[in-house]
Design an enzyme around this catalytic site. Structure first.
Site, short mmCIF file in Angstrom:
data_model
loop_
_atom_site.label_atom_id
_atom_site.label_comp_id
_atom_site.label_asym_id
_atom_site.label_seq_id
_atom_site.Cartn_x
_atom_site.Cartn_y
_atom_site.Cartn_z
N THR A 8 0.87 -1.17 0.00
CA THR A 8 0.00 0.00 0.00
C THR A 8 0.91 1.22 0.00
O THR A 8 2.08 1.14 0.36
CB THR A 8 -0.94 0.05 1.22
OG1 THR A 8 -0.17 0.02 2.41
CG2 THR A 8 -1.93 -1.08 1.21
N SER A 9 0.33 2.34 -0.41
CA SER A 9 1.14 3.56 -0.57
C SER A 9 1.41 4.28 0.74
O SER A 9 2.44 4.92 0.89
CB SER A 9 0.45 4.51 -1.53
OG SER A 9 0.33 3.91 -2.80
N THR A 10 0.46 4.24 1.66
CA THR A 10 0.62 5.02 2.88
C THR A 10 0.33 4.18 4.11
O THR A 10 -0.30 3.13 4.03
CB THR A 10 -0.35 6.23 2.90
OG1 THR A 10 -1.68 5.73 2.96
CG2 THR A 10 -0.17 7.11 1.67
N GLN A 13 -3.29 3.13 5.06
CA GLN A 13 -3.97 2.05 4.36
C GLN A 13 -3.65 0.69 4.96
O GLN A 13 -3.56 -0.31 4.24
CB GLN A 13 -3.58 2.08 2.88
CG GLN A 13 -3.97 3.36 2.17
CD GLN A 13 -3.40 3.44 0.78
OE1 GLN A 13 -2.28 3.03 0.53
NE2 GLN A 13 -4.17 3.98 -0.15
#
Length: 186
Positions: A8-10, A13
């Protein structure tokens, strides 16, 4: 062997990352997972690509969790093919896709191009929305994430951690850590 990759990007999440990991484990994968933007270095992806051997399959839940662009996707697939490793995408528009077949490789390339096109359109719409919000005086920019972690940054620096280690631990940029520590000095 099935080798899973979840991303996931962040850090916000976490539920998405946990869901990917659960799905990959249920599929029987040894899992490599990370929370990092696709445009940043992805050490767990590199580790997974290094780990896989001939006859293995790299498994991802969705294609957008693996590659940032068609070129990046084709680079990853090229690395896998050179090692004799196939790629399997569990959720590929309601079905599953595997690069072991010529049709799977063609489908992957086409969907990779479409995913990149969709992302580029989204970025154009996002820029247009920001420009409109600025014209209307409604744009505030993103919330400063590093400044919100100033107390943690100071505490970790007080414990002797170096700025790059603090940045990695808190998920902020090194530049932000250096800047905030400099601002905090008397």
């Amino acid at each position: 062997m099935l080798v899973g990759y979840a991303r996931t990007s962040t850090f916000d999440q976490i539920a998405g990352l946990e869901a990917q990991i659960e799905h990959l484990v249920a599929t029987g994968c040894k899992v490599f997972a990370e929370q990092v933007s696709s445009v940043a270095e992805r050490p767990q992806l590199d580790a997974a690509l290094d780990f896989v051997r001939e006859g293995d399959t790299l498994v991802v839940t969705r294609l957008d969790r693996l590659a940032r662009s068609t070129a990046d996707l084709l680079r990853i697939v090229s690395v896998l093919e050179a090692k004799g490793v196939s790629l399997r995408v569990i959720d590929f528009g309601g079905s599953e896709m595997d690069t072991q077949s010529p049709a799977g490789r063609l489908t992957l390339t086409m969907f990779g191009a479409l995913a990149q096109f969709e992302r580029e359109l989204m970025l154009v719409r996002q820029r247009e929305g920001i420009e409109r919000a600025k014209r209307l005086g409604r744009y505030r920019g993103r919330a400063p994430t590093a400044r919100a972690k100033l107390l943690d940054i100071k505490r970790l620096a007080g414990e002797g951690l170096r700025a790059p280690d603090i940045a990695k631990k808190l998920g902020v940029s090194r530049a932000s850590v250096y800047r905030l520590l400099a601002e905090a000095r008397p």
